[in-house]
Design a protein around this motif. Structure first.
Motif, short mmCIF file in Angstrom:
data_model
loop_
_atom_site.label_atom_id
_atom_site.label_comp_id
_atom_site.label_asym_id
_atom_site.label_seq_id
_atom_site.Cartn_x
_atom_site.Cartn_y
_atom_site.Cartn_z
N ALA A 314 -41.36 33.03 -22.16
CA ALA A 314 -41.92 34.34 -21.88
C ALA A 314 -42.30 35.08 -23.15
CB ALA A 314 -40.95 35.17 -21.05
N VAL A 315 -41.40 35.08 -24.12
CA VAL A 315 -41.70 35.79 -25.37
C VAL A 315 -42.78 35.06 -26.16
CG1 VAL A 315 -39.88 34.69 -26.76
CG2 VAL A 315 -40.67 36.97 -27.35
N SER A 316 -42.81 33.74 -26.07
CA SER A 316 -43.85 32.97 -26.76
C SER A 316 -45.22 33.26 -26.16
CB SER A 316 -43.54 31.46 -26.66
OG SER A 316 -42.33 31.15 -27.34
N ALA A 317 -45.26 33.34 -24.83
CA ALA A 317 -46.54 33.61 -24.15
C ALA A 317 -47.04 35.00 -24.50
CB ALA A 317 -46.37 33.45 -22.64
N ARG A 318 -46.15 35.97 -24.54
CA ARG A 318 -46.54 37.34 -24.88
C ARG A 318 -47.12 37.39 -26.29
NH1 ARG A 318 -41.67 38.83 -22.28
NH2 ARG A 318 -40.63 39.16 -24.30
N GLU A 319 -46.48 36.68 -27.21
CA GLU A 319 -46.96 36.68 -28.59
C GLU A 319 -48.33 36.01 -28.70
OE1 GLU A 319 -44.05 35.11 -31.25
OE2 GLU A 319 -42.59 36.69 -30.82
N GLU A 320 -48.56 34.96 -27.91
CA GLU A 320 -49.86 34.28 -27.93
C GLU A 320 -50.96 35.18 -27.42
OE1 GLU A 320 -49.77 30.57 -25.89
OE2 GLU A 320 -48.59 29.54 -27.42
N GLN A 321 -50.61 36.03 -26.44
CA GLN A 321 -51.63 36.91 -25.83
C GLN A 321 -51.92 38.14 -26.67
OE1 GLN A 321 -49.90 37.71 -22.00
NE2 GLN A 321 -50.15 35.58 -21.29
N SER A 322 -50.98 38.49 -27.56
CA SER A 322 -51.17 39.72 -28.34
C SER A 322 -52.06 39.49 -29.56
CB SER A 322 -49.82 40.26 -28.78
OG SER A 322 -49.15 39.33 -29.62
#
Length: 322
Positions: A314-322
């Motif tokens: 979840a945190v990895s996906a958020r960082e990829e999207q930001s």
């Protein structure tokens, strides 16, 4: 959705970069280590405080439960260190994690048997020395860790220095309890993480319910530094026994079995760890890391590992999207 990286130590590869810390006495036994191995991590049986025959039996039991990666953690400080290492090798340990001291001989024993040796280190100097002697990886344990502490520096401060200084996998330990912590540690250059306290409070841990409940109920101010006869400070949960130690009221040693190579003999630490594992959390010593107060439940290992993986994703996906 990104996938968590694997962790390779020697010839063994775990699906997840999560090592379950070896917690003695008799907290990290076959049920816990096997459950972690089965869930895709590296499970460790704590050999310190066991006899060689007991350690052999635990490893054989773990092997019956899982074909995942299962190893042994042994303190160099214990008098029967050599016997325990050879028992672990003979019983098929996938990896040997060693701490609370430094042994050159263990690298020779591991190399001859084809078993990777992973020392716990707290400085660049010791990490480089370990690599020179043949370590397959090193565990960088920061001041946040539970049990005996070999450094006064935070793990995330020490980790990048050691990653830069060696060419072997570096595993971060100390203060890691959730997927966000794992992401932060891997981003700092670690190949994996080692987690002790979080696994102490799981269904498969051999700690008694009263021990696990201390973790669940603890707040930050409950986590204290205690004096240990091993010669290193220790981190534990405050209880009546910890308060006795803080006051210098050391209980007399009823029977000394010379279990440690060197002991200050202020009190018998093995006796107090055994008491805690037996359910006496008032007069026993309950080791815990600095982040134990962030532990609020006692899940199964399978559900915990799934949670950690999902948190990391979840945190990895958020960082990829930001």
């Amino acid at each position: 959705m990104p996938e968590m990286p694997t962790l390779t130590i020697g010839a063994k590869t775990a699906r997840l970069p999560i090592v379950q810390g070896g917690m003695a006495v008799r907290i990290s036994m076959a049920p816990l280590a096997a459950a972690v191995g089965r869930a895709g991590g590296v499970g460790l049986i704590a050999g310190s405080g066991l006899t060689p025959d007991e350690l052999t039996a635990e490893l054989r039991t773990a092997r019956e439960i899982t074909d995942g990666v299962v190893g042994v953690n042994i303190m160099v400080a214990v008098r029967r260190f050599k016997e325990l290492v050879h028992a672990a090798i003979a019983a098929g340990a996938d990896v040997l994690v060693v701490g609370a001291g430094f042994s050159r001989d263990v690298f020779t024993w591991g190399r001859e048997a084809g078993v990777p040796v992973v020392p716990i280190v707290g400085s660049v100097r010791v990490a480089k020395l370990a690599e020179r002697f043949g370590a397959a990886a090193v565990v960088v344990e920061g001041v946040e860790a539970g049990g005996h502490l070999g450094t006064d520096r935070p793990m995330l401060e020490l980790l990048p220095e050691i990653v830069e200084s060696v060419d072997i996998p570096v595993i971060g330990a100390g203060g890691v309890v959730d997927g966000v912590d794992i992401k932060r540690t891997l981003d700092a250059g670690a190949a994996g993480v080692q987690m002790g306290s979080r696994f102490a409070a799981t269904v498969e841990s051999s700690a008694p319910d009263s021990f696990k409940q201390l973790y669940v109920d603890s707040v930050e101010s409950d986590i204290v530094i205690v004096k240990s006869p091993v010669g290193l400070p220790g981190r534990a949960i405050e209880n009546p026994f910890a308060r006795r130690l803080a006051a210098g009221d050391f209980p007399p040693i009823d029977r000394c079995v010379s279990c440690l190579k060197e002991c200050g003999k202020d009190y018998c630490i093995i006796d107090r760890l055994v008491r805690a594992q037996g359910g006496d959390v008032d007069d026993g010593l309950v080791f815990a890391g600095s982040s134990a107060a962030r532990i609020h439940d006692v899940p199964t290992v399978a559900s915990l590992m799934e949670r950690l993986e999902n948190e990391w994703k979840a945190v990895s996906a958020r960082e990829e999207q930001s």
